[in-house]
Design an enzyme around this catalytic site. Structure first.
Site, PDB file in Angstrom:
ATOM      1  N   LYS A   4     -10.777   1.293  -1.809  1.00 53.16           N
ATOM      2  CA  LYS A   4     -11.879   0.363  -1.496  1.00 53.16           C
ATOM      3  C   LYS A   4     -13.117   1.157  -1.087  1.00 53.16           C
ATOM      4  CE  LYS A   4     -10.371  -4.119  -1.389  1.00 53.16           C
ATOM      5  NZ  LYS A   4     -10.803  -5.125  -2.365  1.00 53.16           N
TER       6      LYS A   4
ATOM      7  N   TRP B  45      -9.487 -12.694   7.605  1.00 51.83           N
ATOM      8  CA  TRP B  45      -9.768 -14.112   7.372  1.00 51.83           C
ATOM      9  C   TRP B  45      -8.417 -14.814   7.235  1.00 51.83           C
ATOM     10  CZ3 TRP B  45     -14.150 -14.392   3.083  1.00 51.83           C
ATOM     11  CH2 TRP B  45     -15.201 -13.552   3.465  1.00 51.83           C
TER      12      TRP B  45
ATOM     13  N   TYR C  27      -5.023   1.982  -0.123  1.00 47.97           N
ATOM     14  CA  TYR C  27      -5.885   0.801  -0.331  1.00 47.97           C
ATOM     15  C   TYR C  27      -7.285   1.043   0.243  1.00 47.97           C
ATOM     16  CZ  TYR C  27      -7.437  -4.016   1.034  1.00 47.97           C
ATOM     17  OH  TYR C  27      -8.125  -5.184   1.265  1.00 47.97           O
TER      18      TYR C  27
ATOM     19  N   ARG D 159      -6.253  -7.185  16.442  1.00 47.62           N
ATOM     20  CA  ARG D 159      -7.012  -7.713  15.312  1.00 47.62           C
ATOM     21  C   ARG D 159      -7.940  -8.811  15.821  1.00 47.62           C
ATOM     22  NH1 ARG D 159      -4.861  -3.962  13.307  1.00 47.62           N
ATOM     23  NH2 ARG D 159      -3.656  -3.815  11.376  1.00 47.62           N
TER      24      ARG D 159
ATOM     25  N   GLU E 245     -10.667  -2.558   6.375  1.00 42.06           N
ATOM     26  CA  GLU E 245      -9.788  -1.376   6.426  1.00 42.06           C
ATOM     27  C   GLU E 245     -10.510  -0.091   6.081  1.00 42.06           C
ATOM     28  OE1 GLU E 245      -5.886  -0.945   5.294  1.00 42.06           O
ATOM     29  OE2 GLU E 245      -5.254  -2.890   6.026  1.00 42.06           O
TER      30      GLU E 245
ATOM     31  N   TYR F 266       0.820  -1.225   0.000  1.00 38.31           N
ATOM     32  CA  TYR F 266       0.000   0.000   0.000  1.00 38.31           C
ATOM     33  C   TYR F 266       0.853   1.275   0.000  1.00 38.31           C
ATOM     34  CZ  TYR F 266      -3.464  -3.418   1.811  1.00 38.31           C
ATOM     35  OH  TYR F 266      -4.264  -4.509   2.029  1.00 38.31           O
TER      36      TYR F 266
ATOM     37  N   THR G 176     -13.236  -4.350   2.340  1.00 33.89           N
ATOM     38  CA  THR G 176     -12.342  -4.685   3.449  1.00 33.89           C
ATOM     39  C   THR G 176     -12.753  -3.982   4.736  1.00 33.89           C
ATOM     40  OG1 THR G 176     -10.072  -4.473   4.273  1.00 33.89           O
ATOM     41  CG2 THR G 176     -10.781  -2.807   2.716  1.00 33.89           C
TER      42      THR G 176
ATOM     43  N   ASP H 149      -1.226   2.332  10.741  1.00 33.25           N
ATOM     44  CA  ASP H 149      -1.900   1.085  11.095  1.00 33.25           C
ATOM     45  C   ASP H 149      -3.302   1.336  11.642  1.00 33.25           C
ATOM     46  OD1 ASP H 149      -2.143  -1.628  11.333  1.00 33.25           O
ATOM     47  OD2 ASP H 149      -0.554  -1.890  12.810  1.00 33.25           O
TER      48      ASP H 149
END
Ligand SMILES: NC(=O)c1ccc[n+]([C@@H]2O[C@H](COP(=O)([O-])OP(=O)(O)OC[C@H]3O[C@@H](n4cnc5c(N)ncnc54)[C@H](O)[C@@H]3O)[C@@H](O)[C@H]2O)c1
Ligand SMILES: O=c1ccn([C@@H]2O[C@H](COP(=O)(O)OP(=O)(O)O[C@H]3OC[C@](O)(CO)[C@H]3O)[C@@H](O)[C@H]2O)c(=O)[nH]1
EC number: 4.1.1.35
Length: 386
Positions: free
Chosen positions: A186, A212, A182, A257, A138, A102, A136, A334
């Protein structure tokens, strides 16, 4: 397979699915599920087929007439529209989706996740075809709680960190933090799909996967991928364990996460495929809120589980700290925490994840050990000999 019914008790008719990105991690598991448990046909589109080779050969496989592989780069291939027209449903999984890209290949990342997805949305909309588009988690970026003082009691309030499809904002870093290229691409393609639904009646479902993981995820550097490549965390840590080297914790491994077993997540996607009336027009979080860990805890757990499944003792210094600049380069940033709200998917599809983090790591690391341990040993002994 006979007598399959949807969630409302109606018989499910066999359909043809154009699956773009079918040769990747998620695509390979989805193809496996569709071949072994349903009567549906798959037109599998990808530039690679290694991860679905076992489903394509030999021609005597019971589903041989239900899966066709089309080696197509969707950036520049006029056959794409024809395949979408032939299918009842298109599922778009194609993307550059490894964080190491990214900030180092932001143009490729934006083109892959936005520009290359545009014709897919257009062809579905113009031809009246249903689309399941993979986005996503994200797109949520950072949590609201991340901006509160470290000791604020509000940080404990789920309202400040649980991520909800219909109410949570999308919080990205500044433009020079190219990590967000990214997420931003998206988000824009999600908005476009949504707008096609609102203005032109496109039947769509948007999936937001929350980490996943499972067998066939990414690659082991130097074995089935480039030596200098940086895959996602499961493959990074697997690679370290296979090579008996410390697991690298980026910026202390404090990010959190929630990990979900690929097989649980695929059940959710199958429900979306077979229940269009319940899935159309929705955006679904697909994750396991019960499997939350910090990256440091993930490293410790993977070290323990790998020891168990490989029979090897763990090394003396199992983890080391590394800065994000050193590991990913300039422009990395992050997501602090990712807990999916499950209300919508639960209400629409009655779906819930099942597998604990320990169990999913046990089956995944058993696969990693069986698949790679010998090849890694050989590659390492060659390097030492040279
Ligand atoms: N795995 C996860 O936890 C996760 C999390 C969030 C989002 N997603 C999204 O799910 C989708 C699938 O992810 P994955 O983990 O299976 O990734 P993956 O990289 O394993 O699979 C993507 C596949 O798309 C193919 N592809 C990419 N560009 C293409 C092109 N131009 N033409 C043809 N094929 C192309 C790749 O060859 C690859 O096989 C992606 O859209 C990703 O952003 C996945
Ligand atoms: O060796 C390593 C590798 C990574 N980390 C840290 O682990 C966290 C998770 O990293 P990763 O799984 O690679 O990716 P993200 O979760 O950040 O992003 C993915 O989420 C979904 C998706 O959209 C597609 O899969 C993708 O963008 C992270 O904090 C790393 O810094 C580590 O410490 N050591």
């Amino acid at each position: 397979m006979a007598g399959r019914v949807d969630l409302d008790g109606n018989p499910i008719k066999p359909i043809t699915i154009c699956m773009i990105g079918a040769g990747g991690f998620i695509g390979s598991h989805l193809c496996e599920k569709l071949m072994s448990e349903t009567p549906h046909k798959v037109l599998a589109v990808d530039v690679y087929s290694d991860k679905i080779k076992h489903l394509l050969e030999p021609a005597t496989l019971p589903w041989a007439d239900r899966i066709q592989f089309h080696r197509i780069n969707i950036k520049n291939d006029s056959r794409l529209e024809g395949l979408i027209k032939m299918a009842d449903l298109t599922i778009n999984l194609a993307a550059i989706c490894t964080p190491a890209d990214y900030n180092t290949r932001p143009l490729d990342t934006i083109y892959s996740n936005f520009i290359d997805a545009l014709p897919v949305v257009k062809y579905c909309s113009e031809n009246g075809k249903r689309l399941i588009h993979f986005s996503t988690c994200e797109v949520y970026g950072k949590t609201i709680g991340a901006f509160l003082p470290k000791d604020s009691p509000l940080r404990q309030d789920p309202a400040y960190y649980v991520l909800k499809e219909d109410t949570s904002p999308c919080i990205f870093g500044s433009i020079e933090k190219q990590r967000w290229s990214y997420a931003c691409a998206k988000q824009l393609i999600e908005r476009l799909v949504y707008a096609e639904g609102a203005e032109n009646g496109l039947e769509f479902t948007i999936v937001r996967p929350f980490n996943w993981i499972g067998p066939r995820m990414d690659f082991i550097p130097g074995i089935d991928g480039p030596s200098e490549g940086v895959p996602r965390v499961l493959a990074c840590f697997s690679n370290n364990l296979l090579r008996r080297e410390p697991l690298k914790l980026v910026d202390g491994g404090e990010s959190q996460r929630t990990f979900i077993y690929i097989k649980d997540a695929i059940e959710a996607v199958l429900l979306m495929i077979e229940n269009p009336a319940r899935a159309n027009g929705h955006i679904f979080n697909v994750g396991n809120p019960n499997n939350e860990v910090t990256v440091r805890q993930l490293a410790e757990m993977m070290t323990q589980v790998y020891s168990k499944v490989s029979g090897e003792s763990s090394i003396e210094t199992p983890t080391i700290d590394v800065s994000s600049k050193e590991f990913y380069g300039e422009g990395y940033d992050d997501s602090d925490k990712r807990i999916p709200d499950m209300t919508i998917i639960n209400r629409q599809l009655g779906w819930n994840p099942k597998t604990s983090l320990w169990d999913l790591l046990e089956s995944t690391l058993t696969y990693q050990h069986r698949t790679y341990a010998e090849a890694v040993k050989q590659a390492m002994s060659k390097t030492t000999a040279n």
